[in-house]
Motif scaffolding. Structure first.
Motif, short mmCIF file in Angstrom:
data_model
loop_
_atom_site.label_atom_id
_atom_site.label_comp_id
_atom_site.label_asym_id
_atom_site.label_seq_id
_atom_site.Cartn_x
_atom_site.Cartn_y
_atom_site.Cartn_z
N MET A 1 0.85 -1.17 0.00
CA MET A 1 0.00 0.00 0.00
C MET A 1 0.90 1.23 0.00
SD MET A 1 -2.89 1.20 2.76
CE MET A 1 -4.14 0.03 2.37
N SER A 2 0.65 2.14 -0.91
CA SER A 2 1.47 3.35 -0.96
C SER A 2 0.74 4.50 -0.29
CB SER A 2 1.81 3.69 -2.41
OG SER A 2 0.63 3.95 -3.13
N GLY A 3 1.51 5.48 0.10
CA GLY A 3 0.98 6.65 0.77
C GLY A 3 2.12 7.44 1.38
N VAL A 4 1.79 8.32 2.31
CA VAL A 4 2.79 9.13 3.00
C VAL A 4 2.58 9.02 4.50
CG1 VAL A 4 3.01 10.77 1.09
CG2 VAL A 4 1.39 11.22 2.91
N THR A 5 3.61 9.35 5.24
CA THR A 5 3.52 9.37 6.70
C THR A 5 3.49 10.82 7.16
OG1 THR A 5 4.69 7.28 6.90
CG2 THR A 5 4.62 8.65 8.86
N HIS A 21 -4.83 17.04 3.64
CA HIS A 21 -4.11 16.11 2.75
C HIS A 21 -4.96 15.67 1.56
CE1 HIS A 21 -1.11 13.18 1.60
NE2 HIS A 21 -2.08 12.27 1.49
N TYR A 22 -6.21 15.31 1.81
CA TYR A 22 -7.06 14.75 0.76
C TYR A 22 -8.02 15.77 0.15
CZ TYR A 22 -5.58 10.23 2.64
OH TYR A 22 -4.86 9.15 3.06
N GLY A 23 -8.24 16.89 0.83
CA GLY A 23 -9.20 17.87 0.34
C GLY A 23 -10.61 17.60 0.82
N ARG A 24 -10.76 16.57 1.63
CA ARG A 24 -12.06 16.25 2.24
C ARG A 24 -11.80 15.34 3.44
NH1 ARG A 24 -12.00 12.49 -2.28
NH2 ARG A 24 -12.57 10.40 -1.57
N SER A 25 -12.75 15.31 4.34
CA SER A 25 -12.60 14.41 5.48
C SER A 25 -13.61 13.27 5.44
CB SER A 25 -12.71 15.18 6.80
OG SER A 25 -13.96 15.82 6.91
N SER A 26 -14.70 13.48 4.71
CA SER A 26 -15.73 12.45 4.60
C SER A 26 -15.14 11.18 3.99
CB SER A 26 -16.87 12.96 3.73
OG SER A 26 -17.85 11.97 3.56
N THR A 27 -15.28 10.08 4.64
CA THR A 27 -14.78 8.75 4.31
C THR A 27 -13.26 8.61 4.45
OG1 THR A 27 -14.56 9.01 1.90
CG2 THR A 27 -16.70 8.27 2.72
N MET A 28 -12.53 9.72 4.42
CA MET A 28 -11.08 9.65 4.55
C MET A 28 -10.66 9.32 5.97
SD MET A 28 -9.93 10.17 1.51
CE MET A 28 -11.35 9.25 0.98
N VAL A 29 -11.37 9.87 6.96
CA VAL A 29 -11.05 9.60 8.36
C VAL A 29 -11.15 8.10 8.63
CG1 VAL A 29 -11.82 9.95 10.74
CG2 VAL A 29 -11.70 11.90 9.19
N GLU A 30 -12.21 7.48 8.16
CA GLU A 30 -12.40 6.06 8.36
C GLU A 30 -11.30 5.25 7.69
OE1 GLU A 30 -14.76 8.17 7.26
OE2 GLU A 30 -16.26 8.12 8.86
N VAL A 32 -8.21 6.24 6.99
CA VAL A 32 -6.95 6.42 7.71
C VAL A 32 -6.97 5.63 9.02
CG1 VAL A 32 -5.48 8.12 8.87
CG2 VAL A 32 -6.45 8.65 6.64
N LEU A 33 -8.11 5.60 9.70
CA LEU A 33 -8.20 4.82 10.93
C LEU A 33 -8.00 3.33 10.66
CD1 LEU A 33 -11.11 6.61 12.81
CD2 LEU A 33 -8.69 6.56 13.46
N GLU A 34 -8.53 2.84 9.54
CA GLU A 34 -8.33 1.44 9.17
C GLU A 34 -6.86 1.13 8.89
OE1 GLU A 34 -10.84 -0.05 6.05
OE2 GLU A 34 -12.63 0.83 6.97
N ALA A 35 -6.15 2.09 8.33
CA ALA A 35 -4.74 1.89 7.98
C ALA A 35 -3.81 2.06 9.18
CB ALA A 35 -4.34 2.87 6.87
N ASN A 36 -4.32 2.62 10.28
CA ASN A 36 -3.50 2.90 11.46
C ASN A 36 -4.15 2.31 12.70
OD1 ASN A 36 -1.36 5.12 10.56
ND2 ASN A 36 -3.28 5.53 9.51
N HIS A 37 -3.95 1.03 12.91
CA HIS A 37 -4.55 0.35 14.05
C HIS A 37 -4.06 0.97 15.35
CE1 HIS A 37 -6.38 -2.60 11.47
NE2 HIS A 37 -5.22 -2.76 10.86
N ILE A 52 1.36 9.04 11.48
CA ILE A 52 0.09 8.59 10.91
C ILE A 52 0.30 8.31 9.43
CG2 ILE A 52 -2.32 9.19 10.43
CD1 ILE A 52 -2.23 11.04 12.86
N PHE A 53 0.00 7.08 9.02
CA PHE A 53 0.11 6.71 7.61
C PHE A 53 -1.13 7.17 6.88
CE2 PHE A 53 -0.63 3.61 4.18
CZ PHE A 53 0.47 3.92 3.40
N LEU A 54 -0.94 7.95 5.82
CA LEU A 54 -2.04 8.44 4.99
C LEU A 54 -1.98 7.70 3.66
CD1 LEU A 54 -1.60 12.26 5.70
CD2 LEU A 54 -3.18 10.67 6.82
N PRO A 55 -2.82 6.67 3.50
CA PRO A 55 -2.77 5.87 2.28
C PRO A 55 -3.20 6.65 1.04
CG PRO A 55 -4.60 5.16 3.66
CD PRO A 55 -3.87 6.22 4.41
N GLU A 56 -2.68 6.21 -0.08
CA GLU A 56 -3.06 6.81 -1.36
C GLU A 56 -4.50 6.41 -1.67
OE1 GLU A 56 -1.82 6.43 -6.06
OE2 GLU A 56 -0.49 5.65 -4.52
N VAL A 57 -5.24 7.36 -2.18
CA VAL A 57 -6.63 7.10 -2.55
C VAL A 57 -6.68 6.79 -4.04
CG1 VAL A 57 -8.95 8.06 -2.70
CG2 VAL A 57 -7.51 8.63 -0.77
#
Length: 71
Positions: A1-5, A21-30, A32-37, A52-57
């Protein structure tokens, strides 16, 4: 999985990080939480130096319904 920290600054919150980072928070918060246990257990406002790992969308192509006049 690619992304940035992202490394937090004192007082950061996840919805604001996602917004910047993404330009929106809707669905992105969830996502990111899934990617960062364990991130949710830290609370809503983070101290500094939390990684915090921010996965590529990968956007799914939008399916367009094409209507022909002869249909």
């Amino acid at each position: 999985m690619s992304g940035v920290t992202y490394i937090t600054r004192d007082g950061d919150c996840l919805d604001n990080i996602c917004w910047h980072h993404y330009g929106r928070s809707s669905t992105m918060v969830e996502m990111v939480l899934e990617a960062n246990h364990g991130l949710a257990e830290l609370g809503a406002i983070y101290p500094e130096n939390i990684a915090i790992f921010l996965p590529e969308v990968i956007e799914k192509p939008v399916q367009q319904n094409i209507i022909n006049i002869w249909d």
